[in-house]
Motif scaffolding. Structure first.
Motif, PDB file in Angstrom:
ATOM      1  N   UNK B  69       3.822   8.070 -14.451  1.00 13.51           N
ATOM      2  CA  UNK B  69       3.075   8.216 -13.213  1.00 13.51           C
ATOM      3  C   UNK B  69       4.006   8.067 -12.030  1.00 13.51           C
ATOM      4  N   UNK B  70       3.808   8.928 -11.031  1.00 15.64           N
ATOM      5  CA  UNK B  70       4.583   8.827  -9.789  1.00 15.64           C
ATOM      6  C   UNK B  70       3.625   8.902  -8.604  1.00 15.64           C
ATOM      7  N   UNK B  71       3.890   8.079  -7.603  1.00 16.57           N
ATOM      8  CA  UNK B  71       3.171   8.161  -6.335  1.00 16.57           C
ATOM      9  C   UNK B  71       4.197   8.300  -5.223  1.00 16.57           C
ATOM     10  N   UNK B  72       3.837   9.088  -4.240  1.00 18.51           N
ATOM     11  CA  UNK B  72       4.612   9.130  -3.000  1.00 18.51           C
ATOM     12  C   UNK B  72       3.623   8.897  -1.861  1.00 18.51           C
ATOM     13  N   UNK B  73       3.963   7.973  -0.986  1.00 11.81           N
ATOM     14  CA  UNK B  73       3.017   7.563   0.048  1.00 11.81           C
ATOM     15  C   UNK B  73       3.514   8.000   1.433  1.00 11.81           C
TER      16      UNK B  73
END
Lengths: 135, 133
Positions: B69-73
């Motif tokens: 899983x990857x998130x970019x905020x």
């Protein structure tokens, strides 16, 4: 506050126990009702000895390491790789360190490497958090 | 996943519900404010997005297994705000062993809020867990 240094260790946090009740609560709260997390028979059908915890439950609890590191840090990115199934009932521990520090005009960009390990020390999840520090 | 072409599957407008944030944060042992950084994964389980993704899962008893899983905020989420989630999916193939599901989350002005990318293994009977390593 002192500037971060590569190699600086983060205080370890408990991730668990990830018992059946915790998994069921997370399933309700997240909406992820995949039978592999809730039904031992479904988990057994794909070669697992028991149902497993959500990787996102582990990642969510691991995020406390990054968020608790420095109060003025802003989280820019967060990723995690789930390297092995975590059976219901497992208790993991999260730890981490500062892996990289880049100086910016107005502060620092820092990469934290985060790990969730089981009671035998085997790695269940590997995470990386990118944070921006002012000043 | 089938061999269907990748591309946008659905675009859903939803409200970031404070009670849902509370319940989600409680399971992680975290405060509800700021919104936990993994909360956007909940958008993946919105009924319309689930329905759009379900067509990619073979009807042979296979189960999706989340392997990465990857998130970019771009900015924190705020309870009560309305967001738009565009979901796209790419089936496994070539050098890519896992399916990739992407959520692009934006606000009412069209500004990006965050992106979430999920790597999903499709586990059928006989699935080899060594693939996760």
């Amino acid at each position: 506050m002192n500037p971060p240094r590569p190699g600086e260790k983060l205080a370890a946090v408990p991730i668990g126990p990830l018992d059946g009740a915790a998994i069921e609560r997370y399933a309700r709260a997240s909406g992820d009702d995949n039978p592999v997390h809730l039904d031992p028979a479904a988990a057994g059908a794909i070669g697992l000895p028991d149902r497993i915890a959500h990787g996102m439950l582990v990642m969510g609890r691991l995020s406390r390491l990054a968020l608790g590191w420095r109060s003025d840090a802003v989280l820019e990115a967060f990723e995690c790789r789930f390297t092995r199934p975590v059976p219901a009932g497992a208790a993991l521990t999260g730890d981490g360190r500062v892996a990289k520090v880049d100086a910016l005009a107005d502060g620092h960009r820092v990469i934290l490497r985060l790990l969730a390990r089981d009671a035998d020390g085997a790695i269940a999840a590997m995470g990386e958090a990118t944070l921006r520090l002012p000043g | 996943m089938s061999d269907a072409a990748a591309g946008p599957l659905a675009t859903v407008t939803l409200r970031v519900d404070a009670a849902e944030i509370d319940a989600f944060a409680e399971t992680l042992g975290m405060p509800a404010s700021p919104v936990p950084p993994t909360f956007p994964i909940r958008f993946l389980f919105h009924p319309e997005i689930r329905a759009a993704l379900a067509m990619f899962l073979p009807a042979d008893g296979s189960l999706p297994i989340h392997v990465g899983q990857r998130f970019r905020y771009h900015r924190p989420l705020t309870a009560g705000e309305t967001l738009t989630c565009a979901v796209s999916a790419t089936p496994p193939g070539g050098a890519r062993p896992f399916a990739l599901v992407r959520l692009d989350v934006s606000d009412g002005t069209g500004a990006a809020v965050c992106q979430a990318e999920s790597e999903i293994a499709i586990a059928a009977p006989g699935f080899t867990w060594d693939k996760l390593k």
